[in-house]
Design a protein around this motif. Structure first.
Motif, PDB file in Angstrom:
ATOM      1  N   ALA A 152      -1.831  -3.966  -8.867  1.00 42.78           N
ATOM      2  CA  ALA A 152      -1.343  -3.730 -10.231  1.00 42.78           C
ATOM      3  C   ALA A 152      -1.588  -2.300 -10.687  1.00 42.78           C
ATOM      4  N   GLY A 153      -2.760  -1.780 -10.385  1.00 43.46           N
ATOM      5  CA  GLY A 153      -3.066  -0.424 -10.805  1.00 43.46           C
ATOM      6  C   GLY A 153      -3.290  -0.343 -12.312  1.00 43.46           C
ATOM      7  N   PRO A 154      -3.781   0.805 -12.753  1.00 48.30           N
ATOM      8  CA  PRO A 154      -4.057   0.969 -14.186  1.00 48.30           C
ATOM      9  C   PRO A 154      -2.761   1.046 -14.994  1.00 48.30           C
ATOM     10  N   GLY A 155      -2.812   0.509 -16.185  1.00 48.15           N
ATOM     11  CA  GLY A 155      -1.664   0.624 -17.085  1.00 48.15           C
ATOM     12  C   GLY A 155      -0.539  -0.358 -16.823  1.00 48.15           C
ATOM     13  N   ALA A 156      -0.747  -1.358 -15.975  1.00 42.64           N
ATOM     14  CA  ALA A 156       0.309  -2.343 -15.728  1.00 42.64           C
ATOM     15  C   ALA A 156       0.523  -3.179 -16.982  1.00 42.64           C
ATOM     16  N   SER A 157       1.775  -3.418 -17.303  1.00 45.04           N
ATOM     17  CA  SER A 157       2.084  -4.219 -18.496  1.00 45.04           C
ATOM     18  C   SER A 157       1.825  -5.695 -18.213  1.00 45.04           C
ATOM     19  N   PRO A 158       1.615  -6.488 -19.274  1.00 44.99           N
ATOM     20  CA  PRO A 158       1.430  -7.936 -19.060  1.00 44.99           C
ATOM     21  C   PRO A 158       2.597  -8.572 -18.318  1.00 44.99           C
ATOM     22  N   ALA A 159       3.816  -8.118 -18.598  1.00 46.69           N
ATOM     23  CA  ALA A 159       4.981  -8.678 -17.908  1.00 46.69           C
ATOM     24  C   ALA A 159       4.948  -8.338 -16.418  1.00 46.69           C
ATOM     25  N   ASP A 160       4.594  -7.096 -16.106  1.00 47.51           N
ATOM     26  CA  ASP A 160       4.497  -6.692 -14.694  1.00 47.51           C
ATOM     27  C   ASP A 160       3.402  -7.472 -13.983  1.00 47.51           C
ATOM     28  N   THR A 161       2.267  -7.658 -14.665  1.00 49.88           N
ATOM     29  CA  THR A 161       1.155  -8.394 -14.066  1.00 49.88           C
ATOM     30  C   THR A 161       1.534  -9.854 -13.825  1.00 49.88           C
ATOM     31  N   ALA A 162       2.241 -10.464 -14.767  1.00 46.62           N
ATOM     32  CA  ALA A 162       2.672 -11.862 -14.605  1.00 46.62           C
ATOM     33  C   ALA A 162       3.623 -11.985 -13.421  1.00 46.62           C
ATOM     34  N   GLU A 163       4.539 -11.036 -13.290  1.00 44.01           N
ATOM     35  CA  GLU A 163       5.469 -11.052 -12.156  1.00 44.01           C
ATOM     36  C   GLU A 163       4.719 -10.871 -10.842  1.00 44.01           C
ATOM     37  N   LEU A 164       3.737  -9.974 -10.852  1.00 49.00           N
ATOM     38  CA  LEU A 164       2.955  -9.728  -9.653  1.00 49.00           C
ATOM     39  C   LEU A 164       2.125 -10.955  -9.270  1.00 49.00           C
ATOM     40  N   LEU A 165       1.588 -11.664 -10.267  1.00 50.30           N
ATOM     41  CA  LEU A 165       0.851 -12.901  -9.993  1.00 50.30           C
ATOM     42  C   LEU A 165       1.742 -13.905  -9.263  1.00 50.30           C
ATOM     43  N   ARG A 166       2.956 -14.094  -9.756  1.00 50.54           N
ATOM     44  CA  ARG A 166       3.881 -15.032  -9.108  1.00 50.54           C
ATOM     45  C   ARG A 166       4.216 -14.583  -7.691  1.00 50.54           C
ATOM     46  N   THR A 167       4.465 -13.297  -7.531  1.00 56.19           N
ATOM     47  CA  THR A 167       4.830 -12.771  -6.221  1.00 56.19           C
ATOM     48  C   THR A 167       3.691 -12.930  -5.223  1.00 56.19           C
ATOM     49  N   CYS A 168       2.494 -12.568  -5.636  1.00 54.96           N
ATOM     50  CA  CYS A 168       1.349 -12.650  -4.719  1.00 54.96           C
ATOM     51  C   CYS A 168       1.044 -14.093  -4.344  1.00 54.96           C
ATOM     52  N   GLU A 169       1.160 -14.999  -5.304  1.00 49.28           N
ATOM     53  CA  GLU A 169       0.930 -16.404  -4.969  1.00 49.28           C
ATOM     54  C   GLU A 169       1.979 -16.905  -3.988  1.00 49.28           C
ATOM     55  N   LEU A 170       3.222 -16.496  -4.183  1.00 53.73           N
ATOM     56  CA  LEU A 170       4.286 -16.903  -3.268  1.00 53.73           C
ATOM     57  C   LEU A 170       4.035 -16.374  -1.866  1.00 53.73           C
ATOM     58  N   VAL A 171       3.555 -15.142  -1.756  1.00 52.45           N
ATOM     59  CA  VAL A 171       3.250 -14.571  -0.438  1.00 52.45           C
ATOM     60  C   VAL A 171       2.130 -15.353   0.241  1.00 52.45           C
ATOM     61  N   VAL A 172       1.085 -15.704  -0.511  1.00 52.36           N
ATOM     62  CA  VAL A 172      -0.011 -16.483   0.075  1.00 52.36           C
ATOM     63  C   VAL A 172       0.506 -17.833   0.553  1.00 52.36           C
ATOM     64  N   ARG A 173       1.320 -18.474  -0.260  1.00 53.49           N
ATOM     65  CA  ARG A 173       1.844 -19.787   0.131  1.00 53.49           C
ATOM     66  C   ARG A 173       2.803 -19.679   1.310  1.00 53.49           C
ATOM     67  N   LEU A 174       3.571 -18.604   1.375  1.00 56.11           N
ATOM     68  CA  LEU A 174       4.415 -18.354   2.554  1.00 56.11           C
ATOM     69  C   LEU A 174       3.560 -18.222   3.813  1.00 56.11           C
ATOM     70  N   ALA A 175       2.469 -17.471   3.692  1.00 56.50           N
ATOM     71  CA  ALA A 175       1.575 -17.283   4.840  1.00 56.50           C
ATOM     72  C   ALA A 175       1.036 -18.620   5.326  1.00 56.50           C
ATOM     73  N   LEU A 176       0.657 -19.497   4.395  1.00 58.28           N
ATOM     74  CA  LEU A 176       0.134 -20.806   4.782  1.00 58.28           C
ATOM     75  C   LEU A 176       1.207 -21.648   5.460  1.00 58.28           C
ATOM     76  N   SER A 177       2.457 -21.514   5.035  1.00 57.45           N
ATOM     77  CA  SER A 177       3.528 -22.263   5.696  1.00 57.45           C
ATOM     78  C   SER A 177       3.734 -21.774   7.128  1.00 57.45           C
ATOM     79  N   CYS A 178       3.406 -20.507   7.369  1.00 62.57           N
ATOM     80  CA  CYS A 178       3.572 -19.935   8.706  1.00 62.57           C
ATOM     81  C   CYS A 178       2.488 -20.390   9.677  1.00 62.57           C
ATOM     82  N   VAL A 179       1.444 -21.040   9.175  1.00 61.12           N
ATOM     83  CA  VAL A 179       0.437 -21.624  10.059  1.00 61.12           C
ATOM     84  C   VAL A 179       1.080 -22.726  10.896  1.00 61.12           C
ATOM     85  N   ALA A 180       1.896 -23.564  10.243  1.00 61.69           N
ATOM     86  CA  ALA A 180       2.541 -24.671  10.946  1.00 61.69           C
ATOM     87  C   ALA A 180       3.786 -24.226  11.694  1.00 61.69           C
ATOM     88  N   ALA A 181       4.506 -23.264  11.145  1.00 59.94           N
ATOM     89  CA  ALA A 181       5.760 -22.816  11.762  1.00 59.94           C
ATOM     90  C   ALA A 181       5.781 -21.294  11.791  1.00 59.94           C
TER      91      ALA A 181
END
Length: 201
Positions: A152-181
């Motif tokens: 996020a870095g300094p000065g990130a807006s709440p909207a940017d941070t919320a979008e980044l939260l969703r993106t990072c969670e999706l990446v983690v969940r994608l990684a977990l799906s790649c354990v099986a496939a």
């Protein structure tokens, strides 16, 4: 962590790779580590305490790898790709990490309760192991939040941070799906690129 404790955990993990946890004997772990059985009991209290300490160590090792992955590259895409690759690789190679991240504990593995247990030990590392152990949801949250903090870095807006939260969670969940496939060569980077907002690519 004292050398004897680390040696005992190494010996316990090696024993687990050869036989089911129910067949791992404390005396064999002590002999393999080159310490007395009393030292083993002084450190862990019981076989259940040893199991909790082993799971805690592998959890800490996985999270340390996440830190390395997030610090290893320059751009957000590369950092998230490295984190996803580490997550999928660690889960494929380490049976305890896989069980912790997926919640799928087989009968071969120790399956300590994730809730804290009463602790009467004077060993600080064991008191920590006797505390709560992370659930799969906890791991997703911890990795997501750490990635957001790094990216996020300094000065990130709440909207940017919320979008980044969703993106990072999706990446983690994608990684977990790649354990099986697991994806093919270079596939993880393409998956991460597909879910990143355009300004992060």
């Amino acid at each position: 962590m004292p050398a004897a404790r680390e040696s005992l955990l190494d010996a316990a993990y090696a024993a687990l790779m050869r036989r089911p946890w129910s067949a791992v004997r404390m005396v064999d772990v002590a002999v393999s580590a080159g310490v007395s059985r009393q030292t083993l009991y002084n450190e862990f209290g019981s076989k259940d305490g040893l199991a909790r300490a082993l799971v805690r160590r592998e959890a800490d090792g996985y999270l340390a790898g996440v830190e390395r992955a997030l610090g290893s590259a320059a751009g957000p895409r590369d950092r998230l790709t490295a984190t996803a690759e580490w997550t999928a690789g660690a889960a494929r190679e380490n049976v305890l990490v896989r069980a912790m991240l997926t919640g799928c504990w087989t009968e071969r593995l120790p399956a300590p309760p994730l809730a804290p247990v009463p602790s009467c030990t004077a060993v600080p590392a064991q008191r920590r192991a006797d505390g709560p152990l992370p659930t799969p949801r906890d791991f997703v949250r911890m990795v997501r939040d750490r990635a957001v903090t790094v990216l996020a870095g300094p000065g990130a807006s709440p909207a940017d941070t919320a979008e980044l939260l969703r993106t990072c969670e999706l990446v983690v969940r994608l990684a977990l799906s790649c354990v099986a496939a697991p994806p093919g060569e270079g596939g993880m980077a393409e998956l991460v690129r597909a879910v990143l907002p355009r300004h992060l690519v």
